[in-house]
Design a protein around this motif. Sequence first.
Motif, mmCIF file in Angstrom:
data_model
loop_
_atom_site.group_PDB
_atom_site.id
_atom_site.type_symbol
_atom_site.label_atom_id
_atom_site.label_comp_id
_atom_site.label_asym_id
_atom_site.label_seq_id
_atom_site.Cartn_x
_atom_site.Cartn_y
_atom_site.Cartn_z
ATOM 1 N N THR A 163 19.045 -80.004 31.466
ATOM 2 C CA THR A 163 18.484 -81.231 31.518
ATOM 3 C C THR A 163 16.948 -81.128 31.854
ATOM 4 O OG1 THR A 163 20.274 -82.523 31.650
ATOM 5 C CG2 THR A 163 18.335 -83.751 31.911
ATOM 6 N N GLU A 204 29.751 -81.345 42.406
ATOM 7 C CA GLU A 204 29.332 -81.824 43.663
ATOM 8 C C GLU A 204 28.618 -80.526 44.429
ATOM 9 O OE1 GLU A 204 32.246 -83.534 45.896
ATOM 10 O OE2 GLU A 204 32.075 -85.721 44.594
ATOM 11 N N ARG A 227 12.559 -87.309 43.225
ATOM 12 C CA ARG A 227 12.459 -88.790 43.054
ATOM 13 C C ARG A 227 12.663 -89.113 41.725
ATOM 14 N NH1 ARG A 227 10.788 -91.265 47.633
ATOM 15 N NH2 ARG A 227 9.380 -89.988 49.093
ATOM 16 N N THR A 228 12.093 -88.479 40.745
ATOM 17 C CA THR A 228 12.461 -88.492 39.421
ATOM 18 C C THR A 228 13.623 -88.408 38.909
ATOM 19 O OG1 THR A 228 9.680 -88.101 38.988
ATOM 20 C CG2 THR A 228 11.286 -88.166 37.159
ATOM 21 N N LEU A 248 16.152 -88.337 40.626
ATOM 22 C CA LEU A 248 17.249 -89.625 40.834
ATOM 23 C C LEU A 248 16.979 -90.797 39.806
ATOM 24 C CD1 LEU A 248 17.443 -89.684 44.640
ATOM 25 C CD2 LEU A 248 18.886 -88.689 43.076
ATOM 26 N N SER A 249 15.591 -91.142 39.729
ATOM 27 C CA SER A 249 15.096 -92.382 38.992
ATOM 28 C C SER A 249 15.624 -92.352 37.664
ATOM 29 C CB SER A 249 13.814 -92.824 39.112
ATOM 30 O OG SER A 249 12.984 -91.567 38.350
ATOM 31 N N LYS A 250 15.832 -91.172 37.019
ATOM 32 C CA LYS A 250 16.142 -90.932 35.748
ATOM 33 C C LYS A 250 17.828 -90.648 35.606
ATOM 34 C CE LYS A 250 11.867 -89.709 33.874
ATOM 35 N NZ LYS A 250 10.963 -88.875 32.683
ATOM 36 N N LYS A 251 18.307 -90.597 36.844
ATOM 37 C CA LYS A 251 19.814 -90.433 36.964
ATOM 38 C C LYS A 251 20.124 -89.217 36.055
ATOM 39 C CE LYS A 251 20.937 -95.400 37.293
ATOM 40 N NZ LYS A 251 21.489 -96.462 36.810
ATOM 41 N N ALA A 252 19.416 -88.143 36.297
ATOM 42 C CA ALA A 252 19.715 -86.787 35.706
ATOM 43 C C ALA A 252 20.805 -85.849 36.469
ATOM 44 C CB ALA A 252 18.315 -86.007 35.628
ATOM 45 N N GLU A 264 24.055 -86.144 39.449
ATOM 46 C CA GLU A 264 25.185 -86.806 40.169
ATOM 47 C C GLU A 264 24.604 -86.460 41.610
ATOM 48 O OE1 GLU A 264 25.834 -84.753 37.909
ATOM 49 O OE2 GLU A 264 26.651 -85.927 36.321
ATOM 50 N N ALA A 265 25.116 -87.395 42.707
ATOM 51 C CA ALA A 265 24.859 -87.249 44.240
ATOM 52 C C ALA A 265 25.718 -86.251 44.719
ATOM 53 C CB ALA A 265 25.356 -88.505 44.868
#
Length: 364
Positions: free
Chosen positions: A41, A61, A138-139, A141-145, A147-148
């Motif tokens: 991705t 994970e 940050r990007t 995370l913001s684009k949900k690319a 998983e935590a």
Amino acid sequence: MNGGVIDLTTKLLRIDTAGDHEQDAIDLVAPLLAEAGFDLTHVPWMPGRGSLVARWNGGGEFVLSGHVDTVPYGQATWAHGPLAAERDGDRLFGRGSSDMKGGVAAMVLASISAARSGARGFTVALTAGEETGCGGARTILSKKAMEAPGILIVGESTANAVRLGHKGATWLELETAGRAAHGSRPDLGVNAIEMLSDAVVGLRELGAGALHPYLGARTTNVGTISGGTQTNLVPDRAQMTVDIRPVPGASHESVREKLANFGSVHTILELPPVWAPTGAESTVTQEILDAVARVTGRQDEPAGVSYFTDAAVLDPTLARSYIIGPGDPDQPHSTDESVSIELVEQSVSVYQSLLEAWNRGQLG
């Protein structure tokens, strides 16, 4: 595999990613991961500045992470060109050799090796813009690319030692507002630069706050000061920036409150400290220490680093991150930055050992 890591590091070093063009480095390693079967991705941040999330077997994970940007070269003359990737004995020179293209190359090759052996799912995250505030992370995370992560391995400079976290980083700007007057009549004005001076004294009086047992003291550094227009004019505006490195138990808030007594405070950057549990609090930490020790022959004691990493953004718990990379801790951002070839080669085995522990279920 370990020998090839120096060739890959060399190719990365010859790509100029000093605050730009990270996509060129991503474009070098992405085909290697794709050929090994990773799902890729691409995560654009700015033009020419992209990050990459690579998932093996659906992802997982366990996350290996590194940044591909570097800081500028500086004004000093380099004995070895910053993009030349020259070797001298055990040293490989170049901007980003320790911070952290050697670590990125090792992570990529260790991940490919694990994939070819049929490992359980895991993720590789390679980011842009870490040096200036983790913009690429940050990007992501913001684009949900991505998983935590349950476990995050960041390949920053530790000479392959395990480090359990780092200080935070809060950068503030203080602007003071005075009143202009003729330089011969300062009594008729209010000197904005003198107000900054009072603020600096106030920071010294504030102190460091509570000590963290492993990260040490919060630090505060006045990085820049500007103000005034000419010598015979009382300045009515002045600014300074302050770099705060908080630790758990000593946040940046008291510093902000102190500065607010003197003027307007604006946040430039805010990244929290990160610390993984130790001892009986975490079997995962011990397993990671053991996995690295099997390669290095050294059982590391709990310790942290002073610089920030993408863990401050990518790890939502701020307690599941481990910093382990081949770079020398004293080399990042230095003139004639270099890295030990032996440690870069060793780091491939370090990451392989961690991936094997993950595959066996020892890390969760």
